[in-house]
Design a protein around this motif. Structure first.
Motif, PDB file in Angstrom:
ATOM      1  N   LYS A  44      43.903  39.317  34.553  1.00  0.00           N
ATOM      2  CA  LYS A  44      42.665  40.019  34.894  1.00  0.00           C
ATOM      3  C   LYS A  44      42.927  41.177  35.858  1.00  0.00           C
ATOM      4  O   LYS A  44      42.240  42.188  35.827  1.00  0.00           O
ATOM      5  CB  LYS A  44      41.670  39.039  35.521  1.00  0.00           C
ATOM      6  CG  LYS A  44      40.327  39.652  35.833  1.00  0.00           C
ATOM      7  CD  LYS A  44      39.431  38.652  36.526  1.00  0.00           C
ATOM      8  CE  LYS A  44      38.612  37.925  35.501  1.00  0.00           C
ATOM      9  NZ  LYS A  44      37.542  37.110  36.078  1.00  0.00           N
ATOM     10  N   HIS A  45      43.953  41.035  36.702  1.00  0.00           N
ATOM     11  CA  HIS A  45      44.278  42.070  37.677  1.00  0.00           C
ATOM     12  C   HIS A  45      45.431  42.971  37.226  1.00  0.00           C
ATOM     13  O   HIS A  45      45.971  43.745  38.010  1.00  0.00           O
ATOM     14  CB  HIS A  45      44.580  41.430  39.030  1.00  0.00           C
ATOM     15  CG  HIS A  45      43.351  40.925  39.705  1.00  0.00           C
ATOM     16  ND1 HIS A  45      42.858  39.660  39.481  1.00  0.00           N
ATOM     17  CD2 HIS A  45      42.489  41.519  40.567  1.00  0.00           C
ATOM     18  CE1 HIS A  45      41.757  39.502  40.182  1.00  0.00           C
ATOM     19  NE2 HIS A  45      41.512  40.606  40.852  1.00  0.00           N
ATOM     20  N   GLY A  46      45.828  42.851  35.949  1.00  0.00           N
ATOM     21  CA  GLY A  46      46.810  43.761  35.390  1.00  0.00           C
ATOM     22  C   GLY A  46      48.264  43.368  35.601  1.00  0.00           C
ATOM     23  O   GLY A  46      49.151  44.205  35.463  1.00  0.00           O
ATOM     24  N   PHE A  47      48.530  42.116  35.911  1.00  0.00           N
ATOM     25  CA  PHE A  47      49.907  41.640  36.086  1.00  0.00           C
ATOM     26  C   PHE A  47      50.322  40.831  34.858  1.00  0.00           C
ATOM     27  O   PHE A  47      49.477  40.311  34.141  1.00  0.00           O
ATOM     28  CB  PHE A  47      50.016  40.739  37.325  1.00  0.00           C
ATOM     29  CG  PHE A  47      49.791  41.456  38.617  1.00  0.00           C
ATOM     30  CD1 PHE A  47      50.747  42.307  39.126  1.00  0.00           C
ATOM     31  CD2 PHE A  47      48.610  41.271  39.333  1.00  0.00           C
ATOM     32  CE1 PHE A  47      50.538  42.964  40.327  1.00  0.00           C
ATOM     33  CE2 PHE A  47      48.391  41.924  40.531  1.00  0.00           C
ATOM     34  CZ  PHE A  47      49.357  42.776  41.027  1.00  0.00           C
ATOM     35  N   PRO A  48      51.630  40.675  34.643  1.00  0.00           N
ATOM     36  CA  PRO A  48      52.073  39.777  33.563  1.00  0.00           C
ATOM     37  C   PRO A  48      51.662  38.337  33.880  1.00  0.00           C
ATOM     38  O   PRO A  48      51.707  37.917  35.033  1.00  0.00           O
ATOM     39  CB  PRO A  48      53.592  39.913  33.554  1.00  0.00           C
ATOM     40  CG  PRO A  48      53.960  40.896  34.594  1.00  0.00           C
ATOM     41  CD  PRO A  48      52.738  41.323  35.319  1.00  0.00           C
ATOM     42  N   ARG A  69      42.736  44.161  51.872  1.00  0.00           N
ATOM     43  CA  ARG A  69      42.463  42.728  51.939  1.00  0.00           C
ATOM     44  C   ARG A  69      40.947  42.531  51.775  1.00  0.00           C
ATOM     45  O   ARG A  69      40.176  43.221  52.421  1.00  0.00           O
ATOM     46  CB  ARG A  69      42.932  42.197  53.288  1.00  0.00           C
ATOM     47  CG  ARG A  69      42.705  40.732  53.467  1.00  0.00           C
ATOM     48  CD  ARG A  69      43.146  40.319  54.873  1.00  0.00           C
ATOM     49  NE  ARG A  69      42.814  38.941  55.090  1.00  0.00           N
ATOM     50  CZ  ARG A  69      43.635  37.937  54.848  1.00  0.00           C
ATOM     51  NH1 ARG A  69      44.845  38.185  54.396  1.00  0.00           N
ATOM     52  NH2 ARG A  69      43.260  36.702  55.054  1.00  0.00           N
ATOM     53  N   PRO A  70      40.518  41.608  50.910  1.00  0.00           N
ATOM     54  CA  PRO A  70      39.080  41.459  50.688  1.00  0.00           C
ATOM     55  C   PRO A  70      38.361  40.868  51.899  1.00  0.00           C
ATOM     56  O   PRO A  70      38.906  40.011  52.599  1.00  0.00           O
ATOM     57  CB  PRO A  70      38.996  40.507  49.492  1.00  0.00           C
ATOM     58  CG  PRO A  70      40.274  39.749  49.529  1.00  0.00           C
ATOM     59  CD  PRO A  70      41.301  40.682  50.095  1.00  0.00           C
ATOM     60  N   GLY A  80      35.702  34.085  40.467  1.00  0.00           N
ATOM     61  CA  GLY A  80      36.299  34.669  39.268  1.00  0.00           C
ATOM     62  C   GLY A  80      36.149  36.165  39.110  1.00  0.00           C
ATOM     63  O   GLY A  80      36.584  36.722  38.099  1.00  0.00           O
ATOM     64  N   ARG A  81      35.557  36.834  40.076  1.00  0.00           N
ATOM     65  CA  ARG A  81      35.402  38.285  39.959  1.00  0.00           C
ATOM     66  C   ARG A  81      36.733  38.986  40.151  1.00  0.00           C
ATOM     67  O   ARG A  81      37.620  38.494  40.819  1.00  0.00           O
ATOM     68  CB  ARG A  81      34.416  38.798  41.006  1.00  0.00           C
ATOM     69  CG  ARG A  81      33.010  38.277  40.714  1.00  0.00           C
ATOM     70  CD  ARG A  81      31.957  39.058  41.370  1.00  0.00           C
ATOM     71  NE  ARG A  81      32.049  40.451  40.959  1.00  0.00           N
ATOM     72  CZ  ARG A  81      31.286  41.384  41.478  1.00  0.00           C
ATOM     73  NH1 ARG A  81      30.408  41.109  42.384  1.00  0.00           N
ATOM     74  NH2 ARG A  81      31.415  42.623  41.073  1.00  0.00           N
ATOM     75  N   TRP A 131      47.566  42.483  47.399  1.00  0.00           N
ATOM     76  CA  TRP A 131      47.047  41.262  48.016  1.00  0.00           C
ATOM     77  C   TRP A 131      46.873  40.170  46.951  1.00  0.00           C
ATOM     78  O   TRP A 131      47.217  39.008  47.189  1.00  0.00           O
ATOM     79  CB  TRP A 131      45.714  41.533  48.713  1.00  0.00           C
ATOM     80  CG  TRP A 131      45.193  40.320  49.391  1.00  0.00           C
ATOM     81  CD1 TRP A 131      45.474  39.895  50.650  1.00  0.00           C
ATOM     82  CD2 TRP A 131      44.304  39.334  48.832  1.00  0.00           C
ATOM     83  NE1 TRP A 131      44.822  38.706  50.912  1.00  0.00           N
ATOM     84  CE2 TRP A 131      44.103  38.350  49.807  1.00  0.00           C
ATOM     85  CE3 TRP A 131      43.675  39.198  47.601  1.00  0.00           C
ATOM     86  CZ2 TRP A 131      43.295  37.237  49.596  1.00  0.00           C
ATOM     87  CZ3 TRP A 131      42.874  38.098  47.385  1.00  0.00           C
ATOM     88  CH2 TRP A 131      42.687  37.137  48.373  1.00  0.00           C
ATOM     89  N   VAL A 132      46.363  40.536  45.787  1.00  0.00           N
ATOM     90  CA  VAL A 132      46.180  39.567  44.701  1.00  0.00           C
ATOM     91  C   VAL A 132      47.532  38.999  44.269  1.00  0.00           C
ATOM     92  O   VAL A 132      47.683  37.795  44.089  1.00  0.00           O
ATOM     93  CB  VAL A 132      45.437  40.200  43.500  1.00  0.00           C
ATOM     94  CG1 VAL A 132      45.453  39.282  42.293  1.00  0.00           C
ATOM     95  CG2 VAL A 132      44.008  40.556  43.886  1.00  0.00           C
TER      96      VAL A 132
END
Length: 126
Positions: free
Chosen positions: A97-101, A7-8, A19-20, A29-30
């Motif tokens: 951006k996080h590698g999800f569809p 968790r960030p 936007g990072r 978590w994302v």
């Protein structure tokens, strides 16, 4: 007190709001943040964070307090409008951006939509 490494922390969350990309260890978590319950409310909160320096700057302008408050309110309303209007595109961009569809959906909402589609097909024969 130990922090959950998936968790960030506050600094990373602010970067995420701007936007990072978060590290791969936080992918779950994302995914929950973007598709889980109350994802729209979290999106609106996350979308307002980058505007807070602007709101603070408006409060420092010279003039009556009601005028400065009106400037902040107008900026807040515009920020809310654009945050909500571009929610699907921003969500798709963050997912990619996080590698999800880009079309990843909440599992419960997807189940309900599939059930509605099946009920419609059964009722109207499509």
């Amino acid at each position: 007190m130990t922090r959950d490494p998936r968790r960030p922390g506050p600094i990373r969350w602010i970067g995420y709001a701007f936007g990072r990309r978060l590290p791969d260890s936080m992918r779950d978590w994302v995914r929950r943040d973007l598709t889980g319950e109350h994802a729209a409310a979290r999106h609106v909160l996350r979308g307002i964070v980058p505007f807070t320096p602007l709101f603070a700057a408006f409060l420092l302008f010279p003039g009556e307090l009601w005028l400065r408050g009106s400037m902040v309110l107008l900026a807040l309303l515009l920020a809310l409008f654009y945050t909500v209007a571009f929610m699907p595109m921003n969500r798709a961009h963050r997912l990619a951006k996080h590698g999800f569809p880009q079309d990843l959906r909440n599992p419960e909402q997807a189940r309900r939509a599939d059930a509605d589609r099946a009920r419609y097909a059964a009722r109207y024969g499509h």
